[in-house]
Design a protein around this motif. Structure first.
Motif, PDB file in Angstrom:
ATOM      1  N   ALA A   1       0.834  -1.208   0.000  1.00  0.00           N
ATOM      2  CA  ALA A   1       0.000   0.000   0.000  1.00  0.00           C
ATOM      3  C   ALA A   1       0.863   1.250   0.000  1.00  0.00           C
ATOM      4  CB  ALA A   1      -0.939  -0.010   1.208  1.00  0.00           C
ATOM      5  N   ASN A   2       1.961   1.220   0.742  1.00  0.00           N
ATOM      6  CA  ASN A   2       2.859   2.379   0.785  1.00  0.00           C
ATOM      7  C   ASN A   2       3.494   2.632  -0.583  1.00  0.00           C
ATOM      8  OD1 ASN A   2       2.340   2.849   3.479  1.00  0.00           O
ATOM      9  ND2 ASN A   2       4.092   1.649   4.198  1.00  0.00           N
ATOM     10  N   THR A   3       3.897   1.541  -1.257  1.00  0.00           N
ATOM     11  CA  THR A   3       4.496   1.699  -2.581  1.00  0.00           C
ATOM     12  C   THR A   3       3.498   2.297  -3.566  1.00  0.00           C
ATOM     13  OG1 THR A   3       5.957  -0.191  -2.213  1.00  0.00           O
ATOM     14  CG2 THR A   3       5.595   0.485  -4.496  1.00  0.00           C
ATOM     15  N   GLU A   4       2.295   1.768  -3.550  1.00  0.00           N
ATOM     16  CA  GLU A   4       1.260   2.281  -4.453  1.00  0.00           C
ATOM     17  C   GLU A   4       0.913   3.730  -4.107  1.00  0.00           C
ATOM     18  OE1 GLU A   4      -3.412   1.417  -5.665  1.00  0.00           O
ATOM     19  OE2 GLU A   4      -2.227  -0.131  -4.636  1.00  0.00           O
TER      20      GLU A   4
ATOM     21  N   ALA B   1      -6.006   0.957 -11.098  1.00  0.00           N
ATOM     22  CA  ALA B   1      -6.458  -0.270 -11.747  1.00  0.00           C
ATOM     23  C   ALA B   1      -5.264  -1.126 -12.168  1.00  0.00           C
ATOM     24  CB  ALA B   1      -7.320   0.073 -12.964  1.00  0.00           C
ATOM     25  N   HIS B   2      -4.186  -0.470 -12.597  1.00  0.00           N
ATOM     26  CA  HIS B   2      -2.989  -1.210 -12.997  1.00  0.00           C
ATOM     27  C   HIS B   2      -2.386  -1.941 -11.800  1.00  0.00           C
ATOM     28  CE1 HIS B   2       0.645  -2.063 -15.335  1.00  0.00           C
ATOM     29  NE2 HIS B   2       1.325  -1.771 -14.240  1.00  0.00           N
ATOM     30  N   PHE B   3      -2.325  -1.274 -10.657  1.00  0.00           N
ATOM     31  CA  PHE B   3      -1.795  -1.926  -9.450  1.00  0.00           C
ATOM     32  C   PHE B   3      -2.705  -3.081  -9.025  1.00  0.00           C
ATOM     33  CE2 PHE B   3       0.908   1.810  -8.939  1.00  0.00           C
ATOM     34  CZ  PHE B   3       2.041   1.278  -8.333  1.00  0.00           C
ATOM     35  N   ALA B   4      -4.033  -2.882  -9.145  1.00  0.00           N
ATOM     36  CA  ALA B   4      -4.964  -3.941  -8.766  1.00  0.00           C
ATOM     37  C   ALA B   4      -4.820  -5.157  -9.687  1.00  0.00           C
ATOM     38  CB  ALA B   4      -6.397  -3.413  -8.810  1.00  0.00           C
ATOM     39  N   ASP B   5      -4.685  -4.910 -10.981  1.00  0.00           N
ATOM     40  CA  ASP B   5      -4.507  -6.005 -11.932  1.00  0.00           C
ATOM     41  C   ASP B   5      -3.197  -6.746 -11.664  1.00  0.00           C
ATOM     42  OD1 ASP B   5      -6.867  -5.314 -13.145  1.00  0.00           O
ATOM     43  OD2 ASP B   5      -5.941  -4.156 -14.765  1.00  0.00           O
TER      44      ASP B   5
ATOM     45  N   ARG C   1       1.736 -10.261  -9.155  1.00  0.00           N
ATOM     46  CA  ARG C   1       2.948  -9.454  -9.290  1.00  0.00           C
ATOM     47  C   ARG C   1       3.020  -8.429  -8.156  1.00  0.00           C
ATOM     48  NH1 ARG C   1       2.866  -6.312 -14.006  1.00  0.00           N
ATOM     49  NH2 ARG C   1       0.630  -6.679 -14.288  1.00  0.00           N
ATOM     50  N   SER C   2       4.221  -8.064  -7.785  1.00  0.00           N
ATOM     51  CA  SER C   2       4.424  -7.123  -6.680  1.00  0.00           C
ATOM     52  C   SER C   2       4.208  -5.692  -7.155  1.00  0.00           C
ATOM     53  CB  SER C   2       5.846  -7.261  -6.140  1.00  0.00           C
ATOM     54  OG  SER C   2       6.793  -6.819  -7.097  1.00  0.00           O
TER      55      SER C   2
ATOM     56  N   ALA D   1       4.775  -3.724 -10.778  1.00  0.00           N
ATOM     57  CA  ALA D   1       3.772  -2.849 -11.408  1.00  0.00           C
ATOM     58  C   ALA D   1       4.391  -1.507 -11.764  1.00  0.00           C
ATOM     59  CB  ALA D   1       2.580  -2.659 -10.470  1.00  0.00           C
ATOM     60  N   VAL D   2       5.211  -0.973 -10.845  1.00  0.00           N
ATOM     61  CA  VAL D   2       5.885   0.294 -11.104  1.00  0.00           C
ATOM     62  C   VAL D   2       6.858   0.157 -12.274  1.00  0.00           C
ATOM     63  CG1 VAL D   2       7.563   1.931 -10.160  1.00  0.00           C
ATOM     64  CG2 VAL D   2       5.657   1.144  -8.739  1.00  0.00           C
ATOM     65  N   GLU D   3       7.537  -0.964 -12.331  1.00  0.00           N
ATOM     66  CA  GLU D   3       8.498  -1.187 -13.411  1.00  0.00           C
ATOM     67  C   GLU D   3       7.818  -1.202 -14.769  1.00  0.00           C
ATOM     68  OE1 GLU D   3      11.907  -4.490 -14.735  1.00  0.00           O
ATOM     69  OE2 GLU D   3      10.860  -4.651 -12.796  1.00  0.00           O
ATOM     70  N   SER D   4       6.612  -1.781 -14.821  1.00  0.00           N
ATOM     71  CA  SER D   4       5.900  -1.828 -16.105  1.00  0.00           C
ATOM     72  C   SER D   4       5.340  -0.458 -16.493  1.00  0.00           C
ATOM     73  CB  SER D   4       4.762  -2.856 -16.031  1.00  0.00           C
ATOM     74  OG  SER D   4       3.809  -2.478 -15.048  1.00  0.00           O
ATOM     75  N   LEU D   5       5.002   0.366 -15.493  1.00  0.00           N
ATOM     76  CA  LEU D   5       4.509   1.716 -15.783  1.00  0.00           C
ATOM     77  C   LEU D   5       5.649   2.674 -16.126  1.00  0.00           C
ATOM     78  CD1 LEU D   5       1.827   2.205 -12.959  1.00  0.00           C
ATOM     79  CD2 LEU D   5       1.382   2.048 -15.422  1.00  0.00           C
ATOM     80  N   GLY D   6       6.782   2.473 -15.470  1.00  0.00           N
ATOM     81  CA  GLY D   6       7.886   3.418 -15.583  1.00  0.00           C
ATOM     82  C   GLY D   6       7.914   4.311 -14.364  1.00  0.00           C
ATOM     83  N   ASP D   7       9.042   4.932 -14.096  1.00  0.00           N
ATOM     84  CA  ASP D   7       9.119   5.829 -12.944  1.00  0.00           C
ATOM     85  C   ASP D   7       8.161   6.995 -13.165  1.00  0.00           C
ATOM     86  OD1 ASP D   7      10.739   8.371 -13.971  1.00  0.00           O
ATOM     87  OD2 ASP D   7      11.630   6.582 -14.868  1.00  0.00           O
TER      88      ASP D   7
END
Length: 299
Positions: free
Chosen positions: A9-12, A40-44, A50-51, A55-61
């Motif tokens: 939750a903190n990361t998201e 929605a991306h984090f939920a998926d 996946r951690s 999820a952050v890696e797939s979105l990008g910084d």
């Protein structure tokens, strides 16, 4: 809630806060839609096992992600600053032109408290009459982070100056206020309909007042003058409808009115001068606010 759940939750939450901060220039609706997509991306990702880090890696910084979002939305990061600079430099040019006029060409002392004839006061009066141009140029020289605050201060100072002996600098003050307000209204695209209606009403106000005087018999006029006033009212309607070319025509009429006032100063000088300044400020603001944004080079 387990420790791992809290970490997720903190990361998201940290990612959402960073993205939201970087997208403050978007409209609330656009920013909310983007943040909903991120959630929605984090939920998926969680449903797929996946951690949050993955999820952050797939979105990008956040910086890369928000740059991509702004590009997809056609958001021009430099739009507001370009609008501000154009209006500020126009204010500087108008102030310099005004200062030269009242220093060397103003024919008498018909403006209360203003005696700007060079042959009576020497070069000091030239410096005094150029002071508003110097003040109007200050926001151009300050760092970007302080520009909005400085622009507001400059607009207030110029307004105070116009309330003293410098009434001829009202058009400069109008442009200074436009440099403060218009970039905010147009930071994400065309202003809302309400602002266009206000601009159109202000553009048509001098014509309405003049037509009222004609109807009341305060002064005589001819058919051509009435047609010109009707044309100005039509320009106000077109500006309310968002027609860019109408703003360009209005700004050009403003310049013509101001130049004509300096060539033939008389009893109606201030009315024509202020009306021309209003047309210039409104017309130029309309053109800049409704111009197409430049696509971002980053994708």
């Amino acid at each position: 809630m387990t420790e791992r759940t809290m970490m997720n939750a903190n990361t998201e939450g940290a990612y959402l806060r960073d993205v939201g901060r970087r997208l403050r220039a978007l409209t609330p609706e656009q920013r909310g839609a983007v943040l909903d997509d991120v959630r929605a991306h984090f939920a998926d990702a969680a449903d797929a096992g996946r951690s949050p880090e993955q999820a952050v890696e797939s979105l990008g910084d956040p910086a890369t992600f928000t740059a991509r979002v702004r590009a997809e939305l056609g958001h021009d990061d430099g739009r507001a600053d370009r609008i501000r600079r154009v209006l500020q430099w126009t204010a500087v040019g108008t102030a310099a032109f005004t200062g030269m006029f009242v220093s060397f060409l103003w024919p008498d002392d018909s403006l209360p408290g203003l005696d700007a004839r060079y042959d009576e006061h020497g070069f000091g009066i030239v410096l005094w009459n150029l002071l508003p141009a110097v003040v109007a140029a200050v926001p151009v020289a300050v760092p970007a982070r302080a520009r909005t605050v400085v622009t507001a201060v400059v607009a207030l100072v110029l307004t105070v100056l116009t309330g003293t002996a410098q009434t001829v600098f009202v058009p400069t003050a109008m442009l200074a206020w436009a440099a403060l307000v218009v970039p905010v209204l147009a930071r994400t695209g065309r202003p809302a309909v309400g602002w266009r209606v206000v601009g159109g009403a202000l553009a048509g106000l001098p014509a309405l007042l003049t037509l009222g005087g004609v109807v009341a018999g305060s002064f005589d006029t001819d058919v051509w003058t009435v047609l010109a006033l009707v044309a100005m009212l039509a320009l106000g309607v077109l500006i309310a409808l968002g027609k860019v070319w109408a703003g360009a025509v209005l700004a050009a009429l403003g310049v013509v009115a101001m130049v004509w006032a300096t060539l033939s100063p008389g009893l109606l000088f201030l009315g024509v001068w202020w009306g021309g300044g209003l047309f210039l400020a409104l017309g130029l603001s309309h053109v800049l606010a409704h111009s197409a944004a430049r696509p971002s080079a980053r994708g």
